[in-house]
Design a protein around this motif. Structure first.
Motif, PDB file in Angstrom:
ATOM      1  N   THR A  99      10.309   1.093 -16.925  1.00 28.82           N
ATOM      2  CA  THR A  99      11.565   0.487 -16.493  1.00 28.82           C
ATOM      3  C   THR A  99      11.477  -1.027 -16.576  1.00 28.82           C
ATOM      4  O   THR A  99      10.515  -1.619 -16.081  1.00 28.82           O
ATOM      5  CB  THR A  99      11.871   0.899 -15.039  1.00 28.82           C
ATOM      6  OG1 THR A  99      11.873   2.319 -14.952  1.00 28.82           O
ATOM      7  CG2 THR A  99      13.203   0.372 -14.574  1.00 28.82           C
ATOM      8  N   PRO A 100      12.496  -1.671 -17.162  1.00 27.89           N
ATOM      9  CA  PRO A 100      12.504  -3.140 -17.188  1.00 27.89           C
ATOM     10  C   PRO A 100      12.654  -3.702 -15.773  1.00 27.89           C
ATOM     11  O   PRO A 100      13.323  -3.109 -14.924  1.00 27.89           O
ATOM     12  CB  PRO A 100      13.738  -3.487 -18.020  1.00 27.89           C
ATOM     13  CG  PRO A 100      14.142  -2.239 -18.702  1.00 27.89           C
ATOM     14  CD  PRO A 100      13.617  -1.104 -17.893  1.00 27.89           C
ATOM     15  N   LEU A 101      12.055  -4.849 -15.556  1.00 30.30           N
ATOM     16  CA  LEU A 101      12.075  -5.485 -14.245  1.00 30.30           C
ATOM     17  C   LEU A 101      13.494  -5.708 -13.744  1.00 30.30           C
ATOM     18  O   LEU A 101      13.807  -5.384 -12.596  1.00 30.30           O
ATOM     19  CB  LEU A 101      11.321  -6.815 -14.289  1.00 30.30           C
ATOM     20  CG  LEU A 101      11.355  -7.649 -13.003  1.00 30.30           C
ATOM     21  CD1 LEU A 101      10.679  -6.909 -11.859  1.00 30.30           C
ATOM     22  CD2 LEU A 101      10.712  -8.998 -13.234  1.00 30.30           C
ATOM     23  N   HIS A 102      14.377  -6.235 -14.586  1.00 30.95           N
ATOM     24  CA  HIS A 102      15.732  -6.535 -14.125  1.00 30.95           C
ATOM     25  C   HIS A 102      16.478  -5.269 -13.700  1.00 30.95           C
ATOM     26  O   HIS A 102      17.212  -5.282 -12.722  1.00 30.95           O
ATOM     27  CB  HIS A 102      16.518  -7.304 -15.195  1.00 30.95           C
ATOM     28  CG  HIS A 102      16.811  -6.508 -16.422  1.00 30.95           C
ATOM     29  ND1 HIS A 102      15.910  -6.397 -17.456  1.00 30.95           N
ATOM     30  CD2 HIS A 102      17.891  -5.777 -16.765  1.00 30.95           C
ATOM     31  CE1 HIS A 102      16.444  -5.627 -18.394  1.00 30.95           C
ATOM     32  NE2 HIS A 102      17.639  -5.240 -18.005  1.00 30.95           N
ATOM     33  N   THR A 103      16.250  -4.153 -14.387  1.00 22.20           N
ATOM     34  CA  THR A 103      16.880  -2.889 -14.001  1.00 22.20           C
ATOM     35  C   THR A 103      16.335  -2.413 -12.666  1.00 22.20           C
ATOM     36  O   THR A 103      17.084  -1.970 -11.788  1.00 22.20           O
ATOM     37  CB  THR A 103      16.626  -1.816 -15.082  1.00 22.20           C
ATOM     38  OG1 THR A 103      17.134  -2.284 -16.320  1.00 22.20           O
ATOM     39  CG2 THR A 103      17.283  -0.503 -14.713  1.00 22.20           C
ATOM     40  N   TRP A 104      15.035  -2.503 -12.499  1.00 24.39           N
ATOM     41  CA  TRP A 104      14.410  -2.065 -11.259  1.00 24.39           C
ATOM     42  C   TRP A 104      14.894  -2.900 -10.073  1.00 24.39           C
ATOM     43  O   TRP A 104      15.193  -2.371  -9.014  1.00 24.39           O
ATOM     44  CB  TRP A 104      12.891  -2.147 -11.400  1.00 24.39           C
ATOM     45  CG  TRP A 104      12.153  -1.683 -10.196  1.00 24.39           C
ATOM     46  CD1 TRP A 104      11.930  -0.399  -9.800  1.00 24.39           C
ATOM     47  CD2 TRP A 104      11.533  -2.517  -9.204  1.00 24.39           C
ATOM     48  NE1 TRP A 104      11.216  -0.380  -8.633  1.00 24.39           N
ATOM     49  CE2 TRP A 104      10.956  -1.665  -8.251  1.00 24.39           C
ATOM     50  CE3 TRP A 104      11.418  -3.888  -9.052  1.00 24.39           C
ATOM     51  CZ2 TRP A 104      10.267  -2.156  -7.156  1.00 24.39           C
ATOM     52  CZ3 TRP A 104      10.730  -4.366  -7.962  1.00 24.39           C
ATOM     53  CH2 TRP A 104      10.167  -3.511  -7.032  1.00 24.39           C
TER      54      TRP A 104
END
Length: 56
Positions: free
Chosen positions: A42-47
Motif C-alpha cells: 500500500t502506498p503511504l498516502h493511501t494508508w
C-alpha cells in the motif's frame, strides 16, 4: 522490494499469529503471494488517508 523484507514479515506473522500482512511503500500498490501468504503493498498516502485514528 527485497525478499529479505517479505521473509521477515512472514516469520513475524507466524510467530504472532497475524494473518493480514501489509507493507507500506512510497508509491507501489499491489498484492502478492510469498510463501503461501498474501501480502498487500500500500502506498503511504493511501494508508494515511484511509487509516482511522482513535481519539478521545
Amino acid at each position: 522490494m527485497d525478499r529479505r523484507e517479505f521473509r521477515s514479515l512472514v516469520r513475524a506473522s507466524e510467530s504472532l499469529g497475524v494473518r493480514d500482512l501489509m507493507v507500506i511503500t512510497w508509491d507501489l500498490e499491489d498484492e502478492l503471494t510469498y510463501d503461501k501468504h498474501k501480502i498487500k503493498l500500500t502506498p503511504l498516502h493511501t494508508w494515511l488517508l484511509t487509516t482511522q485514528t482513535q481519539g478521545p
